[in-house]
Every structure is written in structure tokens, then in C-alpha cells.
Design an enzyme around this catalytic site. Structure first.
Site, PDB file in Angstrom:
ATOM      1  N   LYS A  43       0.399  -1.533  -0.259  1.00 28.77           N
ATOM      2  CA  LYS A  43       0.020  -0.368   0.145  1.00 28.77           C
ATOM      3  C   LYS A  43       0.883   1.158   0.180  1.00 28.77           C
ATOM      4  O   LYS A  43       0.279   2.061  -0.634  1.00 28.77           O
ATOM      5  CB  LYS A  43      -0.890  -0.068   1.409  1.00 28.77           C
ATOM      6  CG  LYS A  43      -2.216  -0.949   0.927  1.00 28.77           C
ATOM      7  CD  LYS A  43      -2.778  -1.508   2.721  1.00 28.77           C
ATOM      8  CE  LYS A  43      -3.854  -2.483   2.225  1.00 28.77           C
ATOM      9  NZ  LYS A  43      -4.315  -3.165   3.659  1.00 28.77           N
ATOM     10  N   GLN A  87      -4.023  -1.963   9.910  1.00 29.98           N
ATOM     11  CA  GLN A  87      -4.081  -3.162   9.019  1.00 29.98           C
ATOM     12  C   GLN A  87      -5.149  -4.396   9.962  1.00 29.98           C
ATOM     13  O   GLN A  87      -4.349  -4.603  11.242  1.00 29.98           O
ATOM     14  CB  GLN A  87      -2.658  -3.424   8.665  1.00 29.98           C
ATOM     15  CG  GLN A  87      -2.433  -4.719   8.330  1.00 29.98           C
ATOM     16  CD  GLN A  87      -2.709  -4.846   6.603  1.00 29.98           C
ATOM     17  OE1 GLN A  87      -3.572  -3.863   5.831  1.00 29.98           O
ATOM     18  NE2 GLN A  87      -3.823  -6.002   6.557  1.00 29.98           N
ATOM     19  N   ASP A 110     -11.637   1.581   3.751  1.00 28.75           N
ATOM     20  CA  ASP A 110     -12.562   0.640   3.943  1.00 28.75           C
ATOM     21  C   ASP A 110     -13.293   0.435   3.603  1.00 28.75           C
ATOM     22  O   ASP A 110     -13.763  -0.117   3.450  1.00 28.75           O
ATOM     23  CB  ASP A 110     -11.411   0.243   5.745  1.00 28.75           C
ATOM     24  CG  ASP A 110     -10.005  -1.256   4.980  1.00 28.75           C
ATOM     25  OD1 ASP A 110      -9.540  -1.469   4.455  1.00 28.75           O
ATOM     26  OD2 ASP A 110      -9.568  -0.839   6.354  1.00 28.75           O
TER      27      ASP A 110
END
Length: 277
Positions: A43, A87, A110
Site C-alpha cells: 500500500k 491493518q 476501507d
């Protein structure tokens, strides 16, 4: 499809930077899980290629829930940070859902914050869960008709099955489907999958979908996976390609679209918060 989305994101980033705004996607890693650390590196590398800043905090596995919440609070308060990603998974003893709930919903890249899931359920604007949004976009990109067709989703998880059902049932040209959600708690689940015109596997059970579970000519999307070390184990057995009309590959299918949608959410968050573009 992912490349096209990322090109659009890069163009948006360029416009933001020209206006004096550097979009920033902050990441938080807790503990020393190799796979999670690898995902963060991917990422961060993608962020750099697109022109994002990518502030990062790595907490030790011994960190407390309060330590994690404090990092999230700092990123929430930082006006130079537009997106925040914690994460998953985090070490045993810590509560990921509590940490996610601490994220500012408008910085939730997200799309999984309870507020944003509520927005999805009500059809209100907001960041969408990345894997479901990527699957809808993937079907649209390949001109797979969805409206009015029977979609069966095998799996009811909060990250894929449930939000995808909400997304594909909404009224728009790339959705508007008759959606059935079934799961492994249903004894005769293949009865449902065999009638699907579009079958999405989202159970997280390696190899659960085999050719005899697929309607000949159906479109099959493998969304659910597990990992054995670094080896990816998909829900859909590769032999299903013999009967499917179209099928996602084991590697390079839904994964890249998920990442693309993450950065789309991030750049949209930067645009909203800065008022640019």
C-alpha cells in the site's frame, strides 16, 4: 479495470497537488505479522506511485487498546491526513472492531466503519467497502449484465458477503439484481449456487466451490481466500473454469480491484476534506 481506476486516482491526485493539497493515507500496523507488514509495504509503494503521502505508525505487539486508539485519534485530528487504515488482523487481546469505530468515518478508506455500513444500507453517499465495490466495478468493466439477473453470494461475512448483497441490490444499471445470500450453515447450499447466473464465492473456505456447484455458463467471481503462509488458497477450485462462462483468475482477480478501490476512497476523502476538485 484496476489500472484504469488507479489512472483516474493519479489524475485526481495531480489536481489536488496542483491546488496545494497533498493527499495522505495513514496506516497503522500492530505487531509483527509478516503478511500484514507485506500488505502495508504494498500500500505504501502504491501510495508513492500515485503521489500520496503515507504516514505510518508501527506499534509493538505489546501495545494496549488505549495505545492503538491514541494513534487513531492523532490521525483523526491531523488535518493533513485524509484517510486512515488500521491493518487487519491485529494481535490477540486487542479488539479490531473497537479500533475501527474510533476512526473518523470520513477518513475510513476501507468503508467498513459502522457509520459507513449504515450509509450503504440506506443508499446514502459514503466510502464503499473496497472488495464489494471492486467486484461491482469488475463486472461492469467486463460488460457482465447484472440488472435483473440472479446473483448468489456464498458467504455472509461483514467485509464481503453482506455489503456486496446490499450493493448489488441497489437500483442502478450496474446493480439492481435479485440477490441471494447463502452460507455453509445451510445444509444444501449448492442448490442455490447451481441456479446462479452470477456466483460470488465469499466463504473463506479453500476449494469449497467445485464444478458441480456451478451453473454451466455462469459468471464466477472468487472473492473469498485464505492464506497458508504466503500461499493464496481461493474458495473457487480452478477446475470450475471448465463450466463457467467467465471466471476470475486465482491470482490477479479481485485483489487488485480491492486495492484500486481503497485508493479511490482515499482520494475522494482528500477531495471532500479539502474542498478541491
Amino acid at each position: 479495470m484496476a489500472e484504469r481506476v488507479l489512472a483516474e486516482v493519479a489524475a485526481s491526485v495531480a489536481r489536488l497537488r496542483a491546488a496545494g493539497v497533498t493527499p495522505a493515507l495513514a496506516t497503522v500496523l500492530v505487531g509483527d505479522d509478516d503478511a500484514s507488514a507485506g500488505y502495508i509495504r504494498i500500500k505504501q509503494r502504491q501510495a508513492a506511485e500515485l503521489g500520496f503521502a503515507s504516514p505510518h505508525v508501527h506499534l509493538p505487539a505489546s501495545a494496549s487498546q488505549a495505545d492503538l486508539h491514541a494513534v487513531v485519534a492523532d490521525f483523526n485530528a491531523d488535518r493533513g491526513v485524509h484517510g486512515v487504515l488500521v491493518q487487519h488482523p491485529i494481535p490477540v487481546g486487542l479488539d479490531y472492531d473497537r479500533a475501527l469505530a474510533e476512526v473518523d468515518p470520513d477518513k475510513d478508506v476501507d468503508g467498513m466503519h459502522p457509520v459507513n455500513m449504515g450509509r450503504l444500507a440506506l443508499g446514502l453517499p459514503g466510502p464503499l467497502p473496497c472488495t464489494p465495490a471492486g467486484i461491482e466495478a469488475l463486472l461492469a468493466f467486463h460488460q457482465v449484465p447484472v440488472a435483473g439477473r440472479e446473483v448468489v453470494i456464498l458467504g455472509r461475512g461483514a467485509t464481503l458477503g453482506r455489503p456486496l448483497a446490499l450493493l448489488l441490490a441497489q437500483k442502478r444499471p450496474t446493480a439492481n439484481a435479485a440477490v441471494t445470500v447463502v452460507h455453509t450453515g445451510v445444509a444444501d447450499w449448492p442448490r442455490y449456487t447451481r441456479r446462479a447466473e452470477i456466483l460470488v464465492a465469499a466463504a473463506g473456505v479453500p476449494g469449497i466451490v467445485r464444478p458441480e456447484h456451478v451453473r454451466p455458463g455462469a459468471v464466477v467471481v472468487g472473492g473469498g481466500v485464505r492464506y497458508e503462509g504466503r500461499r493464496l488458497l481461493p474458495d473457487v477450485d480452478e477446475s470450475c473454469a471448465r463450466v463457467a462462462g467467465a471466471i476470475t483468475p486465482r491470482v490477479g482477480g479481485v485483489g487488485p480491484t480491492t486495492v484500486a478501490m481503497l485508493f479511490r476512497n482515499a482520494v475522494e476523502a482528500a477531495r471532500r476534506q479539502s474542498g478541491v476538485g
